[in-house]
Design a protein around this motif. Structure first.
Motif, PDB file in Angstrom:
ATOM      1  N   ASP A 159      -8.120  -6.704   0.020  1.00 22.73           N
ATOM      2  CA  ASP A 159      -8.439  -8.132  -0.067  1.00 22.73           C
ATOM      3  C   ASP A 159      -7.280  -8.982   0.428  1.00 22.73           C
ATOM      4  O   ASP A 159      -7.484  -9.974   1.144  1.00 22.73           O
ATOM      5  CB  ASP A 159      -8.781  -8.527  -1.508  1.00 22.73           C
ATOM      6  CG  ASP A 159     -10.076  -7.922  -2.004  1.00 22.73           C
ATOM      7  OD1 ASP A 159     -10.868  -7.403  -1.175  1.00 22.73           O
ATOM      8  OD2 ASP A 159     -10.292  -7.941  -3.238  1.00 22.73           O
ATOM      9  N   SER A 160      -6.066  -8.618   0.055  1.00 23.98           N
ATOM     10  CA  SER A 160      -4.903  -9.391   0.499  1.00 23.98           C
ATOM     11  C   SER A 160      -4.748  -9.301   2.014  1.00 23.98           C
ATOM     12  O   SER A 160      -4.418 -10.292   2.664  1.00 23.98           O
ATOM     13  CB  SER A 160      -3.627  -8.923  -0.200  1.00 23.98           C
ATOM     14  OG  SER A 160      -3.184  -7.688   0.306  1.00 23.98           O
ATOM     15  N   LYS A 161      -5.020  -8.139   2.564  1.00 21.97           N
ATOM     16  CA  LYS A 161      -4.906  -7.961   4.017  1.00 21.97           C
ATOM     17  C   LYS A 161      -5.949  -8.790   4.752  1.00 21.97           C
ATOM     18  O   LYS A 161      -5.631  -9.475   5.728  1.00 21.97           O
ATOM     19  CB  LYS A 161      -5.050  -6.484   4.380  1.00 21.97           C
ATOM     20  CG  LYS A 161      -4.754  -6.188   5.826  1.00 21.97           C
ATOM     21  CD  LYS A 161      -4.717  -4.706   6.084  1.00 21.97           C
ATOM     22  CE  LYS A 161      -4.258  -4.459   7.510  1.00 21.97           C
ATOM     23  NZ  LYS A 161      -4.002  -3.045   7.750  1.00 21.97           N
ATOM     24  N   SER A 162      -7.187  -8.772   4.273  1.00 20.09           N
ATOM     25  CA  SER A 162      -8.248  -9.529   4.951  1.00 20.09           C
ATOM     26  C   SER A 162      -8.047 -11.036   4.826  1.00 20.09           C
ATOM     27  O   SER A 162      -8.557 -11.794   5.637  1.00 20.09           O
ATOM     28  CB  SER A 162      -9.628  -9.114   4.431  1.00 20.09           C
ATOM     29  OG  SER A 162      -9.772  -9.475   3.081  1.00 20.09           O
TER      30      SER A 162
ATOM     31  N   ASP B 117       0.835  -1.204   0.000  1.00 16.26           N
ATOM     32  CA  ASP B 117       0.000   0.000   0.000  1.00 16.26           C
ATOM     33  C   ASP B 117       0.866   1.248   0.000  1.00 16.26           C
ATOM     34  O   ASP B 117       0.642   2.180  -0.781  1.00 16.26           O
ATOM     35  CB  ASP B 117      -0.926  -0.018   1.214  1.00 16.26           C
ATOM     36  CG  ASP B 117      -1.924   1.121   1.204  1.00 16.26           C
ATOM     37  OD1 ASP B 117      -2.392   1.507   0.107  1.00 16.26           O
ATOM     38  OD2 ASP B 117      -2.243   1.632   2.287  1.00 16.26           O
ATOM     39  N   SER B 118       1.878   1.275   0.830  1.00 17.13           N
ATOM     40  CA  SER B 118       2.754   2.431   0.926  1.00 17.13           C
ATOM     41  C   SER B 118       3.495   2.689  -0.385  1.00 17.13           C
ATOM     42  O   SER B 118       3.518   3.819  -0.892  1.00 17.13           O
ATOM     43  CB  SER B 118       3.756   2.205   2.064  1.00 17.13           C
ATOM     44  OG  SER B 118       4.648   3.276   2.159  1.00 17.13           O
ATOM     45  N   ILE B 119       4.081   1.652  -0.952  1.00 15.91           N
ATOM     46  CA  ILE B 119       4.861   1.795  -2.182  1.00 15.91           C
ATOM     47  C   ILE B 119       3.986   2.205  -3.359  1.00 15.91           C
ATOM     48  O   ILE B 119       4.285   3.156  -4.085  1.00 15.91           O
ATOM     49  CB  ILE B 119       5.600   0.481  -2.507  1.00 15.91           C
ATOM     50  CG1 ILE B 119       6.692   0.224  -1.473  1.00 15.91           C
ATOM     51  CG2 ILE B 119       6.174   0.496  -3.911  1.00 15.91           C
ATOM     52  CD1 ILE B 119       7.245  -1.182  -1.506  1.00 15.91           C
ATOM     53  N   LEU B 120       2.889   1.479  -3.565  1.00 21.11           N
ATOM     54  CA  LEU B 120       2.052   1.734  -4.743  1.00 21.11           C
ATOM     55  C   LEU B 120       1.289   3.050  -4.633  1.00 21.11           C
ATOM     56  O   LEU B 120       1.140   3.763  -5.623  1.00 21.11           O
ATOM     57  CB  LEU B 120       1.109   0.560  -4.975  1.00 21.11           C
ATOM     58  CG  LEU B 120       1.820  -0.747  -5.344  1.00 21.11           C
ATOM     59  CD1 LEU B 120       0.834  -1.895  -5.400  1.00 21.11           C
ATOM     60  CD2 LEU B 120       2.570  -0.613  -6.654  1.00 21.11           C
ATOM     61  N   THR B 121       0.839   3.378  -3.422  1.00 21.52           N
ATOM     62  CA  THR B 121       0.147   4.653  -3.238  1.00 21.52           C
ATOM     63  C   THR B 121       1.095   5.813  -3.535  1.00 21.52           C
ATOM     64  O   THR B 121       0.720   6.770  -4.230  1.00 21.52           O
ATOM     65  CB  THR B 121      -0.421   4.772  -1.816  1.00 21.52           C
ATOM     66  OG1 THR B 121      -1.400   3.740  -1.633  1.00 21.52           O
ATOM     67  CG2 THR B 121      -1.072   6.125  -1.576  1.00 21.52           C
ATOM     68  N   ALA B 122       2.323   5.726  -3.044  1.00 14.40           N
ATOM     69  CA  ALA B 122       3.299   6.791  -3.306  1.00 14.40           C
ATOM     70  C   ALA B 122       3.573   6.921  -4.799  1.00 14.40           C
ATOM     71  O   ALA B 122       3.645   8.040  -5.333  1.00 14.40           O
ATOM     72  CB  ALA B 122       4.593   6.516  -2.541  1.00 14.40           C
TER      73      ALA B 122
ATOM     74  N   LYS C  10      -5.511   3.345  -9.123  1.00 14.11           N
ATOM     75  CA  LYS C  10      -5.100   3.402  -7.718  1.00 14.11           C
ATOM     76  C   LYS C  10      -6.195   2.841  -6.813  1.00 14.11           C
ATOM     77  O   LYS C  10      -5.915   2.067  -5.890  1.00 14.11           O
ATOM     78  CB  LYS C  10      -4.760   4.837  -7.327  1.00 14.11           C
ATOM     79  CG  LYS C  10      -4.229   4.965  -5.904  1.00 14.11           C
ATOM     80  CD  LYS C  10      -3.782   6.382  -5.618  1.00 14.11           C
ATOM     81  CE  LYS C  10      -4.792   7.080  -4.782  1.00 14.11           C
ATOM     82  NZ  LYS C  10      -4.374   8.389  -4.290  1.00 14.11           N
ATOM     83  N   GLU C  11      -7.445   3.184  -7.083  1.00 10.75           N
ATOM     84  CA  GLU C  11      -8.560   2.674  -6.275  1.00 10.75           C
ATOM     85  C   GLU C  11      -8.714   1.156  -6.440  1.00 10.75           C
ATOM     86  O   GLU C  11      -8.997   0.450  -5.474  1.00 10.75           O
ATOM     87  CB  GLU C  11      -9.854   3.404  -6.625  1.00 10.75           C
ATOM     88  CG  GLU C  11      -9.849   4.860  -6.210  1.00 10.75           C
ATOM     89  CD  GLU C  11      -9.501   5.063  -4.741  1.00 10.75           C
ATOM     90  OE1 GLU C  11     -10.048   4.338  -3.874  1.00 10.75           O
ATOM     91  OE2 GLU C  11      -8.653   5.926  -4.452  1.00 10.75           O
ATOM     92  N   THR C  12      -8.534   0.662  -7.648  1.00 13.70           N
ATOM     93  CA  THR C  12      -8.594  -0.788  -7.892  1.00 13.70           C
ATOM     94  C   THR C  12      -7.496  -1.502  -7.113  1.00 13.70           C
ATOM     95  O   THR C  12      -7.736  -2.548  -6.483  1.00 13.70           O
ATOM     96  CB  THR C  12      -8.461  -1.093  -9.400  1.00 13.70           C
ATOM     97  OG1 THR C  12      -9.526  -0.442 -10.091  1.00 13.70           O
ATOM     98  CG2 THR C  12      -8.503  -2.587  -9.674  1.00 13.70           C
ATOM     99  N   ILE C  13      -6.303  -0.941  -7.142  1.00 14.79           N
ATOM    100  CA  ILE C  13      -5.186  -1.541  -6.410  1.00 14.79           C
ATOM    101  C   ILE C  13      -5.436  -1.487  -4.910  1.00 14.79           C
ATOM    102  O   ILE C  13      -5.130  -2.437  -4.184  1.00 14.79           O
ATOM    103  CB  ILE C  13      -3.859  -0.857  -6.807  1.00 14.79           C
ATOM    104  CG1 ILE C  13      -3.490  -1.256  -8.235  1.00 14.79           C
ATOM    105  CG2 ILE C  13      -2.741  -1.215  -5.835  1.00 14.79           C
ATOM    106  CD1 ILE C  13      -2.315  -0.502  -8.816  1.00 14.79           C
ATOM    107  N   LYS C  14      -6.000  -0.399  -4.415  1.00 17.48           N
ATOM    108  CA  LYS C  14      -6.340  -0.294  -2.993  1.00 17.48           C
ATOM    109  C   LYS C  14      -7.270  -1.437  -2.584  1.00 17.48           C
ATOM    110  O   LYS C  14      -7.128  -2.002  -1.509  1.00 17.48           O
ATOM    111  CB  LYS C  14      -7.006   1.058  -2.695  1.00 17.48           C
ATOM    112  CG  LYS C  14      -6.087   2.230  -2.721  1.00 17.48           C
ATOM    113  CD  LYS C  14      -5.459   2.413  -1.382  1.00 17.48           C
ATOM    114  CE  LYS C  14      -4.746   3.738  -1.311  1.00 17.48           C
ATOM    115  NZ  LYS C  14      -3.903   3.801  -0.130  1.00 17.48           N
ATOM    116  N   GLN C  15      -8.222  -1.781  -3.470  1.00 15.35           N
ATOM    117  CA  GLN C  15      -9.144  -2.880  -3.163  1.00 15.35           C
ATOM    118  C   GLN C  15      -8.406  -4.216  -3.145  1.00 15.35           C
ATOM    119  O   GLN C  15      -8.657  -5.052  -2.281  1.00 15.35           O
ATOM    120  CB  GLN C  15     -10.294  -2.919  -4.170  1.00 15.35           C
ATOM    121  CG  GLN C  15     -11.349  -3.953  -3.839  1.00 15.35           C
ATOM    122  CD  GLN C  15     -11.952  -3.751  -2.458  1.00 15.35           C
ATOM    123  OE1 GLN C  15     -12.435  -2.672  -2.127  1.00 15.35           O
ATOM    124  NE2 GLN C  15     -11.930  -4.788  -1.629  1.00 15.35           N
ATOM    125  N   LEU C  16      -7.490  -4.424  -4.094  1.00 14.34           N
ATOM    126  CA  LEU C  16      -6.677  -5.646  -4.098  1.00 14.34           C
ATOM    127  C   LEU C  16      -5.864  -5.767  -2.818  1.00 14.34           C
ATOM    128  O   LEU C  16      -5.753  -6.855  -2.230  1.00 14.34           O
ATOM    129  CB  LEU C  16      -5.729  -5.662  -5.301  1.00 14.34           C
ATOM    130  CG  LEU C  16      -6.331  -5.861  -6.674  1.00 14.34           C
ATOM    131  CD1 LEU C  16      -5.263  -5.660  -7.752  1.00 14.34           C
ATOM    132  CD2 LEU C  16      -6.928  -7.254  -6.784  1.00 14.34           C
TER     133      LEU C  16
END
Length: 93
Positions: free
Chosen positions: A72-75, A20-25, A63-69
């Protein structure tokens, strides 16, 4: 001079938080870049900025699609394997 060169940008296994940190940045930087370029071109040259506006929208949606992925990985208690490559080619102006 070689016409097609590739470089690794991201290559590894990441926790949800690190991914999340890397891709969001990365996405935020690209979005910010296009927004600054839009402003500069519009103010300085009164140029059409539709391409950059479209690109900002595409990047924001991705970015929003990746946030959802990532969510999902976290859950599901999963790491993410991320591989990203930059390819540089030369072409005549």
């Amino acid at each position: 001079m070689e016409n097609n060169t590739a470089y690794k940008l991201i290559d590894g296994k990441f926790s949800s938080e690190d991914a999340d940190s890397i891709l969001t940045a990365l996405f935020n930087y690209k979005i910010d870049y296009h927004q600054r370029e839009d402003f500069s071109k519009h103010i300085r040259f009164n140029q059409d900025i539709e391409h950059s506006k479209k690109r900002v929208l595409e990047l924001t949606e991705t970015k929003e699609t990746i946030k959802q992925l990532i969510a999902d990985s976290k859950s599901n208690n999963l790491n993410l394997v991320i591989k990203g490559e930059i390819t540089i080619q030369f072409e005549k102006q």
